[in-house]
Design an enzyme around this catalytic site. Structure first.
Site, PDB file in Angstrom:
ATOM      1  N   HIS A  83      -1.858  -5.186   1.655  1.00  0.00           N
ATOM      2  CA  HIS A  83      -3.111  -5.868   1.522  1.00  0.00           C
ATOM      3  C   HIS A  83      -2.471  -7.312   0.983  1.00  0.00           C
ATOM      4  O   HIS A  83      -1.605  -7.550   0.018  1.00  0.00           O
ATOM      5  CB  HIS A  83      -3.940  -5.326   0.217  1.00  0.00           C
ATOM      6  CG  HIS A  83      -4.855  -6.468  -0.176  1.00  0.00           C
ATOM      7  ND1 HIS A  83      -6.164  -6.739   0.662  1.00  0.00           N
ATOM      8  CD2 HIS A  83      -4.896  -7.319  -1.321  1.00  0.00           C
ATOM      9  CE1 HIS A  83      -6.701  -7.576   0.042  1.00  0.00           C
ATOM     10  NE2 HIS A  83      -6.224  -8.281  -0.980  1.00  0.00           N
TER      11      HIS A  83
ATOM     12  N   TYR B 222     -12.342  -4.024  -2.866  1.00  0.00           N
ATOM     13  CA  TYR B 222     -12.942  -4.232  -1.533  1.00  0.00           C
ATOM     14  C   TYR B 222     -14.467  -4.693  -1.856  1.00  0.00           C
ATOM     15  O   TYR B 222     -15.007  -5.802  -1.155  1.00  0.00           O
ATOM     16  CB  TYR B 222     -12.824  -3.278  -0.480  1.00  0.00           C
ATOM     17  CG  TYR B 222     -11.425  -3.030  -0.095  1.00  0.00           C
ATOM     18  CD1 TYR B 222     -10.694  -3.902   0.751  1.00  0.00           C
ATOM     19  CD2 TYR B 222     -10.669  -1.897  -0.338  1.00  0.00           C
ATOM     20  CE1 TYR B 222      -9.525  -3.904   1.194  1.00  0.00           C
ATOM     21  CE2 TYR B 222      -9.501  -1.828   0.201  1.00  0.00           C
ATOM     22  CZ  TYR B 222      -8.853  -2.910   0.754  1.00  0.00           C
ATOM     23  OH  TYR B 222      -7.603  -2.690   1.354  1.00  0.00           O
TER      24      TYR B 222
ATOM     25  N   ASN C 276      -1.493  -0.386   7.289  1.00  0.00           N
ATOM     26  CA  ASN C 276      -0.913  -1.449   7.536  1.00  0.00           C
ATOM     27  C   ASN C 276      -0.030  -2.038   6.574  1.00  0.00           C
ATOM     28  O   ASN C 276       0.374  -3.141   6.491  1.00  0.00           O
ATOM     29  CB  ASN C 276      -1.894  -2.583   8.178  1.00  0.00           C
ATOM     30  CG  ASN C 276      -3.022  -2.776   7.203  1.00  0.00           C
ATOM     31  OD1 ASN C 276      -2.957  -2.449   5.952  1.00  0.00           O
ATOM     32  ND2 ASN C 276      -4.269  -3.415   7.660  1.00  0.00           N
TER      33      ASN C 276
ATOM     34  N   GLU D 113      -9.866 -11.348  -6.631  1.00  0.00           N
ATOM     35  CA  GLU D 113      -9.201 -10.055  -6.925  1.00  0.00           C
ATOM     36  C   GLU D 113      -8.010  -9.766  -8.028  1.00  0.00           C
ATOM     37  O   GLU D 113      -7.884  -8.821  -8.460  1.00  0.00           O
ATOM     38  CB  GLU D 113      -8.236  -9.857  -5.462  1.00  0.00           C
ATOM     39  CG  GLU D 113      -9.147  -9.732  -4.402  1.00  0.00           C
ATOM     40  CD  GLU D 113      -8.274  -9.687  -2.863  1.00  0.00           C
ATOM     41  OE1 GLU D 113      -8.950  -9.559  -1.742  1.00  0.00           O
ATOM     42  OE2 GLU D 113      -7.209 -10.070  -2.745  1.00  0.00           O
TER      43      GLU D 113
ATOM     44  N   LYS E 238       0.781  -1.265  -0.091  1.00  0.00           N
ATOM     45  CA  LYS E 238       0.050   0.216  -0.028  1.00  0.00           C
ATOM     46  C   LYS E 238       0.971   1.352   0.113  1.00  0.00           C
ATOM     47  O   LYS E 238       1.998   1.298   0.162  1.00  0.00           O
ATOM     48  CB  LYS E 238      -0.946  -0.044   1.319  1.00  0.00           C
ATOM     49  CG  LYS E 238      -1.852  -1.012   1.189  1.00  0.00           C
ATOM     50  CD  LYS E 238      -2.664  -1.287   2.555  1.00  0.00           C
ATOM     51  CE  LYS E 238      -4.001  -2.190   2.329  1.00  0.00           C
ATOM     52  NZ  LYS E 238      -4.414  -2.221   3.909  1.00  0.00           N
TER      53      LYS E 238
HETATM   54  P1  ADP Z   1      -6.845  -7.528   6.107  1.00  0.00           P
HETATM   55  O1  ADP Z   1      -6.311  -6.307   5.249  1.00  0.00           O
HETATM   56  O2  ADP Z   1      -6.029  -7.530   7.354  1.00  0.00           O
HETATM   57  O3  ADP Z   1      -7.468  -8.508   5.147  1.00  0.00           O
HETATM   58  P2  ADP Z   1      -9.819  -6.418   6.149  1.00  0.00           P
HETATM   59  O4  ADP Z   1     -10.141  -7.183   4.960  1.00  0.00           O
HETATM   60  O5  ADP Z   1     -10.662  -6.895   7.389  1.00  0.00           O
HETATM   61  O6  ADP Z   1      -8.297  -6.673   6.756  1.00  0.00           O
HETATM   62  O7  ADP Z   1      -9.821  -4.793   5.887  1.00  0.00           O
HETATM   63  C1  ADP Z   1      -9.036  -4.117   4.693  1.00  0.00           C
HETATM   64  C2  ADP Z   1      -8.358  -3.117   5.051  1.00  0.00           C
HETATM   65  O8  ADP Z   1      -9.254  -2.103   5.793  1.00  0.00           O
HETATM   66  C3  ADP Z   1      -7.294  -3.151   6.054  1.00  0.00           C
HETATM   67  O9  ADP Z   1      -6.072  -3.916   5.691  1.00  0.00           O
HETATM   68  C4  ADP Z   1      -7.244  -2.053   6.896  1.00  0.00           C
HETATM   69  O10 ADP Z   1      -6.377  -0.764   6.006  1.00  0.00           O
HETATM   70  C5  ADP Z   1      -8.648  -1.355   6.607  1.00  0.00           C
HETATM   71  N1  ADP Z   1      -9.349  -1.371   7.931  1.00  0.00           N
HETATM   72  C6  ADP Z   1     -10.100  -2.691   8.237  1.00  0.00           C
HETATM   73  N2  ADP Z   1     -10.899  -2.365   9.591  1.00  0.00           N
HETATM   74  C7  ADP Z   1     -10.707  -1.307   9.863  1.00  0.00           C
HETATM   75  C8  ADP Z   1     -11.169  -0.213  10.769  1.00  0.00           C
HETATM   76  N3  ADP Z   1     -11.784  -0.682  11.813  1.00  0.00           N
HETATM   77  N4  ADP Z   1     -10.761   0.915  10.754  1.00  0.00           N
HETATM   78  C9  ADP Z   1      -9.970   1.519   9.756  1.00  0.00           C
HETATM   79  N5  ADP Z   1      -9.738   0.725   8.798  1.00  0.00           N
HETATM   80  C10 ADP Z   1      -9.688  -0.567   8.781  1.00  0.00           C
HETATM   81 MG    MG Z   2      -9.092  -8.592   3.833  1.00  0.00          MG
END
Ligand code: ADP
Ligand code: MG
Length: 207
Positions: free
Chosen positions: A165, A58, A162, A176, A18
């Protein structure tokens, strides 16, 4: 009709470094971690995604179920810390997260990659770590290289930063990958190390 069986060594997953990962100059460090476990990179590009692409990534892949699930995960994390989520419903939280993610992913260059190998999806998730960097295990990329929390992201009404992805499930990866790559950009080739990781008889070593 019987489904065509794909060999386990051909499992594929999508990884996106990212914009924060690129800005933190972690491209090499991140690639190294997936490479050294034995996975094979079969596609790579640098690009600046549009907000539409991010929403597609997403929402078209996960739908309402994803909106609920991210909201539920966030609420559970608040609860674990003895706090309460500021959102009325999981879905409200999910929609806010999706909109924030669209801004986040389109804020600068990203690196999109496909990695292939046995259990590629699970392996990449293990190396990457959990969604919230603060609670990600040390030794994972998110745990080692950054510090964001659900709480701070909510205070500032933005996405959790974080770095990466990574597809969560094989079916997620299958949906995806075509959003980010054409068939022609995905390479099929042999790596020398495939012999030692996957060759059945190991009959090519001795002279
Ligand atoms: P992952 O990337 O670990 O698979 P998710 O698919 O649950 O996580 O969510 C996608 C992305 O959305 C996350 O990597 C993060 O950047 C963002 N995200 C998820 N939950 C939150 C939240 N509660 N608040 C802000 N950003 C979030
Ligand atoms: Mg995810």
């Amino acid at each position: 009709m019987a489904e065509e069986k794909v060999h386990p060594k051909k499992e594929r997953t999508l990884v996106i470094i990212k914009p924060d990962g690129v800005q933190r100059t972690l491209i090499g460090e991140i690639i190294k971690r997936y490479e050294r476990v034995g996975l094979k990179m079969i596609a790579l590009k640098m690009m600046i995604p549009t907000e539409e692409m991010a929403v597609k990534h997403y929402y078209e892949v996960g739908g309402d179920a994803w909106l609920e699930e991210v909201g539920r995960k966030a609420a559970a994390s608040y609860e674990k810390k003895g706090m309460k989520s500021p959102f009325a419903t999981f879905k409200d939280n999910g929609i806010a997260i999706m909109n924030a993610n669209a801004k986040y992913l389109s804020s600068g260059p990203v690196i999109a990659m496909i990695w292939e190998g046995n259990q590629a999806v699970a392996l990449v998730r293990k190396i990457t770590g959990g969604t919230e960097p603060l609670s990600s295990d040390m030794g994972t990329i998110r745990g080692d290289f950054t510090l964001d929390t659900y709480q701070m992201a909510d205070v500032d009404q933005r996405s959790i930063r974080n770095l990466i992805h990574a597809s969560g499930l094989v079916e997620e990866a299958e949906k995806e990958i075509p959003i980010w790559f054409n068939e022609g950009e995905i390479l099929s080739y042999r790596l020398i190390q495939d012999e030692i990781l996957y060759d059945v008889n190991l009959d090519g070593i001795l002279e």
